[in-house]
Design a protein around this motif. Structure first.
Motif, PDB file in Angstrom:
ATOM      1  N   VAL A  30      -0.530   5.800 -58.910  1.00  0.00           N
ATOM      2  CA  VAL A  30      -0.992   6.437 -57.674  1.00  0.00           C
ATOM      3  C   VAL A  30      -2.142   5.601 -57.128  1.00  0.00           C
ATOM      4  O   VAL A  30      -3.044   5.209 -57.871  1.00  0.00           O
ATOM      5  CB  VAL A  30      -1.451   7.886 -57.915  1.00  0.00           C
ATOM      6  N   ILE A  31      -2.098   5.327 -55.835  1.00  0.00           N
ATOM      7  CA  ILE A  31      -3.033   4.380 -55.229  1.00  0.00           C
ATOM      8  C   ILE A  31      -3.694   5.008 -54.004  1.00  0.00           C
ATOM      9  O   ILE A  31      -3.022   5.690 -53.215  1.00  0.00           O
ATOM     10  CB  ILE A  31      -2.289   3.096 -54.788  1.00  0.00           C
ATOM     11  N   ILE A  32      -4.985   4.790 -53.862  1.00  0.00           N
ATOM     12  CA  ILE A  32      -5.669   5.065 -52.597  1.00  0.00           C
ATOM     13  C   ILE A  32      -5.553   3.810 -51.746  1.00  0.00           C
ATOM     14  O   ILE A  32      -6.064   2.749 -52.107  1.00  0.00           O
ATOM     15  CB  ILE A  32      -7.147   5.418 -52.810  1.00  0.00           C
ATOM     16  N   GLY A  33      -4.846   3.909 -50.624  1.00  0.00           N
ATOM     17  CA  GLY A  33      -4.621   2.746 -49.780  1.00  0.00           C
ATOM     18  C   GLY A  33      -5.065   2.988 -48.348  1.00  0.00           C
ATOM     19  O   GLY A  33      -5.479   4.099 -47.981  1.00  0.00           O
ATOM     20  N   TYR A  34      -4.962   1.938 -47.548  1.00  0.00           N
ATOM     21  CA  TYR A  34      -5.351   2.002 -46.142  1.00  0.00           C
ATOM     22  C   TYR A  34      -4.253   1.358 -45.305  1.00  0.00           C
ATOM     23  O   TYR A  34      -3.825   0.238 -45.573  1.00  0.00           O
ATOM     24  CB  TYR A  34      -6.699   1.308 -45.927  1.00  0.00           C
TER      25      TYR A  34
ATOM     26  N   PHE B 173       6.256 -12.613 -40.325  1.00  0.00           N
ATOM     27  CA  PHE B 173       4.810 -12.825 -40.368  1.00  0.00           C
ATOM     28  C   PHE B 173       4.546 -14.324 -40.470  1.00  0.00           C
ATOM     29  O   PHE B 173       5.185 -15.019 -41.269  1.00  0.00           O
ATOM     30  CB  PHE B 173       4.232 -12.088 -41.578  1.00  0.00           C
ATOM     31  N   PRO B 174       3.604 -14.860 -39.686  1.00  0.00           N
ATOM     32  CA  PRO B 174       3.471 -16.319 -39.546  1.00  0.00           C
ATOM     33  C   PRO B 174       2.929 -17.067 -40.757  1.00  0.00           C
ATOM     34  O   PRO B 174       2.878 -18.295 -40.744  1.00  0.00           O
ATOM     35  CB  PRO B 174       2.522 -16.467 -38.356  1.00  0.00           C
ATOM     36  N   MET B 175       2.525 -16.372 -41.817  1.00  0.00           N
ATOM     37  CA  MET B 175       1.999 -17.026 -43.002  1.00  0.00           C
ATOM     38  C   MET B 175       2.745 -16.533 -44.236  1.00  0.00           C
ATOM     39  O   MET B 175       3.194 -15.389 -44.281  1.00  0.00           O
ATOM     40  CB  MET B 175       0.490 -16.751 -43.156  1.00  0.00           C
ATOM     41  N   THR B 176       2.890 -17.396 -45.253  1.00  0.00           N
ATOM     42  CA  THR B 176       3.491 -16.967 -46.502  1.00  0.00           C
ATOM     43  C   THR B 176       2.497 -16.095 -47.270  1.00  0.00           C
ATOM     44  O   THR B 176       1.304 -16.027 -46.929  1.00  0.00           O
ATOM     45  CB  THR B 176       3.876 -18.169 -47.377  1.00  0.00           C
ATOM     46  N   SER B 177       2.987 -15.442 -48.310  1.00  0.00           N
ATOM     47  CA  SER B 177       2.100 -14.589 -49.113  1.00  0.00           C
ATOM     48  C   SER B 177       0.945 -15.387 -49.703  1.00  0.00           C
ATOM     49  O   SER B 177      -0.219 -14.955 -49.664  1.00  0.00           O
ATOM     50  CB  SER B 177       2.909 -13.924 -50.238  1.00  0.00           C
ATOM     51  N   MET B 178       1.244 -16.570 -50.253  1.00  0.00           N
ATOM     52  CA  MET B 178       0.204 -17.407 -50.849  1.00  0.00           C
ATOM     53  C   MET B 178      -0.795 -17.879 -49.803  1.00  0.00           C
ATOM     54  O   MET B 178      -2.018 -17.867 -50.035  1.00  0.00           O
ATOM     55  CB  MET B 178       0.835 -18.603 -51.556  1.00  0.00           C
ATOM     56  N   GLU B 179      -0.291 -18.299 -48.646  1.00  0.00           N
ATOM     57  CA  GLU B 179      -1.183 -18.769 -47.579  1.00  0.00           C
ATOM     58  C   GLU B 179      -2.115 -17.655 -47.116  1.00  0.00           C
ATOM     59  O   GLU B 179      -3.315 -17.891 -46.886  1.00  0.00           O
ATOM     60  CB  GLU B 179      -0.358 -19.288 -46.406  1.00  0.00           C
ATOM     61  N   PHE B 180      -1.575 -16.438 -46.992  1.00  0.00           N
ATOM     62  CA  PHE B 180      -2.415 -15.354 -46.505  1.00  0.00           C
ATOM     63  C   PHE B 180      -3.438 -14.929 -47.556  1.00  0.00           C
ATOM     64  O   PHE B 180      -4.581 -14.602 -47.212  1.00  0.00           O
ATOM     65  CB  PHE B 180      -1.555 -14.156 -46.094  1.00  0.00           C
ATOM     66  N   SER B 181      -3.043 -14.956 -48.827  1.00  0.00           N
ATOM     67  CA  SER B 181      -4.014 -14.662 -49.894  1.00  0.00           C
ATOM     68  C   SER B 181      -5.163 -15.669 -49.862  1.00  0.00           C
ATOM     69  O   SER B 181      -6.340 -15.289 -49.999  1.00  0.00           O
ATOM     70  CB  SER B 181      -3.321 -14.697 -51.261  1.00  0.00           C
TER      71      SER B 181
ATOM     72  N   GLN C 243      -5.119  -5.938 -53.055  1.00  0.00           N
ATOM     73  CA  GLN C 243      -3.680  -6.086 -52.853  1.00  0.00           C
ATOM     74  C   GLN C 243      -3.309  -5.748 -51.413  1.00  0.00           C
ATOM     75  O   GLN C 243      -3.752  -4.730 -50.869  1.00  0.00           O
ATOM     76  CB  GLN C 243      -2.914  -5.206 -53.833  1.00  0.00           C
ATOM     77  N   ILE C 244      -2.481  -6.615 -50.836  1.00  0.00           N
ATOM     78  CA  ILE C 244      -2.068  -6.474 -49.439  1.00  0.00           C
ATOM     79  C   ILE C 244      -0.551  -6.456 -49.380  1.00  0.00           C
ATOM     80  O   ILE C 244       0.101  -7.350 -49.920  1.00  0.00           O
ATOM     81  CB  ILE C 244      -2.610  -7.642 -48.583  1.00  0.00           C
ATOM     82  N   GLU C 245       0.007  -5.438 -48.759  1.00  0.00           N
ATOM     83  CA  GLU C 245       1.456  -5.371 -48.539  1.00  0.00           C
ATOM     84  C   GLU C 245       1.704  -5.463 -47.033  1.00  0.00           C
ATOM     85  O   GLU C 245       1.303  -4.576 -46.270  1.00  0.00           O
ATOM     86  CB  GLU C 245       2.037  -4.081 -49.101  1.00  0.00           C
ATOM     87  N   ILE C 246       2.362  -6.533 -46.621  1.00  0.00           N
ATOM     88  CA  ILE C 246       2.625  -6.769 -45.199  1.00  0.00           C
ATOM     89  C   ILE C 246       4.057  -6.348 -44.883  1.00  0.00           C
ATOM     90  O   ILE C 246       5.015  -6.916 -45.397  1.00  0.00           O
ATOM     91  CB  ILE C 246       2.414  -8.254 -44.837  1.00  0.00           C
ATOM     92  N   ARG C 247       4.188  -5.342 -44.024  1.00  0.00           N
ATOM     93  CA  ARG C 247       5.498  -4.858 -43.605  1.00  0.00           C
ATOM     94  C   ARG C 247       5.663  -5.075 -42.109  1.00  0.00           C
ATOM     95  O   ARG C 247       4.749  -5.548 -41.437  1.00  0.00           O
ATOM     96  CB  ARG C 247       5.659  -3.393 -43.973  1.00  0.00           C
ATOM     97  N   HIS C 248       6.832  -4.716 -41.582  1.00  0.00           N
ATOM     98  CA  HIS C 248       7.130  -5.001 -40.165  1.00  0.00           C
ATOM     99  C   HIS C 248       6.171  -4.279 -39.226  1.00  0.00           C
ATOM    100  O   HIS C 248       5.590  -4.892 -38.328  1.00  0.00           O
ATOM    101  CB  HIS C 248       8.575  -4.603 -39.849  1.00  0.00           C
ATOM    102  N   ASP C 249       6.002  -2.991 -39.437  1.00  0.00           N
ATOM    103  CA  ASP C 249       5.183  -2.211 -38.515  1.00  0.00           C
ATOM    104  C   ASP C 249       3.747  -2.041 -38.992  1.00  0.00           C
ATOM    105  O   ASP C 249       2.821  -2.012 -38.183  1.00  0.00           O
ATOM    106  CB  ASP C 249       5.807  -0.828 -38.295  1.00  0.00           C
ATOM    107  N   TYR C 250       3.586  -1.915 -40.307  1.00  0.00           N
ATOM    108  CA  TYR C 250       2.270  -1.621 -40.849  1.00  0.00           C
ATOM    109  C   TYR C 250       1.960  -2.512 -42.052  1.00  0.00           C
ATOM    110  O   TYR C 250       2.853  -3.016 -42.718  1.00  0.00           O
ATOM    111  CB  TYR C 250       2.167  -0.151 -41.278  1.00  0.00           C
ATOM    112  N   THR C 251       0.661  -2.665 -42.295  1.00  0.00           N
ATOM    113  CA  THR C 251       0.177  -3.352 -43.492  1.00  0.00           C
ATOM    114  C   THR C 251      -0.659  -2.368 -44.294  1.00  0.00           C
ATOM    115  O   THR C 251      -1.395  -1.542 -43.729  1.00  0.00           O
ATOM    116  CB  THR C 251      -0.662  -4.582 -43.102  1.00  0.00           C
ATOM    117  N   TYR C 252      -0.541  -2.458 -45.622  1.00  0.00           N
ATOM    118  CA  TYR C 252      -1.286  -1.570 -46.514  1.00  0.00           C
ATOM    119  C   TYR C 252      -2.212  -2.414 -47.388  1.00  0.00           C
ATOM    120  O   TYR C 252      -1.798  -3.429 -47.945  1.00  0.00           O
ATOM    121  CB  TYR C 252      -0.338  -0.766 -47.395  1.00  0.00           C
TER     122      TYR C 252
END
Length: 238
Positions: free
Chosen positions: A85-89, A125-133, A159-168
């Motif tokens: 269970v995670i508290i996220g934004y 999304f214009p950057m790869t996961s590694m590039e964005f990290s 931790q960042i999860e990038i989705r189409h409409d939202y990012t967490y």
């Protein structure tokens, strides 16, 4: 309903505080994943009965919108089928907004070492996961003094999860019981006594998704009222 979601405003946009549920081994159920997740949602709603919450899910995550974060977490951490269970934004998938929100979230955090982990399901999304990290790690180092990156054993894992409409974005997670949602693997009968073996067997069966009914044989005067009350207590705990 008096339900609302806690929203944070900053210079570039808006983010919502939200509870995120990770499934763990449930994600391996390919063909019947919808059945398992629907069962899990039903069990979560049962645990949260009487609380003001909105629960919804997709194949990757389940989300709970509420204003009673601590109460909700204390109830759902005992629901089988939940790995973490995670508290996220939650925020729009916008690079400028993500950066601003991360700095806002870290403003009151105390840490010396950190790591940024990005998962990108939105391949547009214009950057790869590694590039964005790397980008976010550099931003944090530039704006917060006396900290360093530790990819192996960080005090803070961002931790960042990038989705189409939202990012967490999330940093705080609580390990839960795992297993499968109760009743997702049928029903069973448990011969419950006052010893240790039968309640442990019942617990393990419940964890694998079996909904159990308990049977106890009372034979007074050969069995005492105390033994019966102990079994009733064990059944209640199960």
């Amino acid at each position: 309903s008096a339900f609302y979601v806690l929203k944070y405003f900053n210079g570039s946009g808006l983010m919502e505080k939200i509870i995120i549920i990770k499934y763990g081994e449930l994600s391996t159920k390919k063909d019947n994943i919808s059945f398992f997740l629907s069962t899990l949602k039903k069990n979560v709603l049962f645990a949260l009965d009487g609380l003001d919450c909105h629960v919804y899910f997709d194949r990757g995550r389940m989300f709970i919108e509420t204003k009673q974060y601590d109460i909700v977490i204390n109830k759902i951490k005992y629901v089988f089928g939940i790995h973490d269970v995670i508290i996220g934004y939650k925020m729009k998938t916008d690079i400028k907004e993500i950066k601003s929100n991360i700095l806002t979230l870290l403003k009151d955090k105390s840490f010396y070492t950190f790591k940024v982990s990005t998962k990108r399901t939105d391949k547009s999304f214009p950057m790869t996961s590694m590039e964005f990290s790397d980008e976010i790690g550099g931003l944090i180092l530039k704006n917060i003094d006396n900290i360093k990156v530790d990819v192996h054993n960080p005090e803070l894992n961002i931790q960042i999860e990038i989705r189409h409409d939202y990012t967490y974005i999330y940093m705080d997670k609580y390990p839960c019981l795992g297993g499968y949602p109760v009743s997702s693997n049928g029903k069973g009968m448990l011969m419950l006594s006052g010893g240790i073996d039968s309640p442990v067997a019942g617990y393990m069966a419940i964890k694998r998704g079996i909904k159990i009914e308990c049977v106890y044989f009372a034979a007074p005067p050969h069995t005492s009222l105390e033994a019966q009350n102990k079994v009733l207590s064990l059944a209640k705990k199960l």
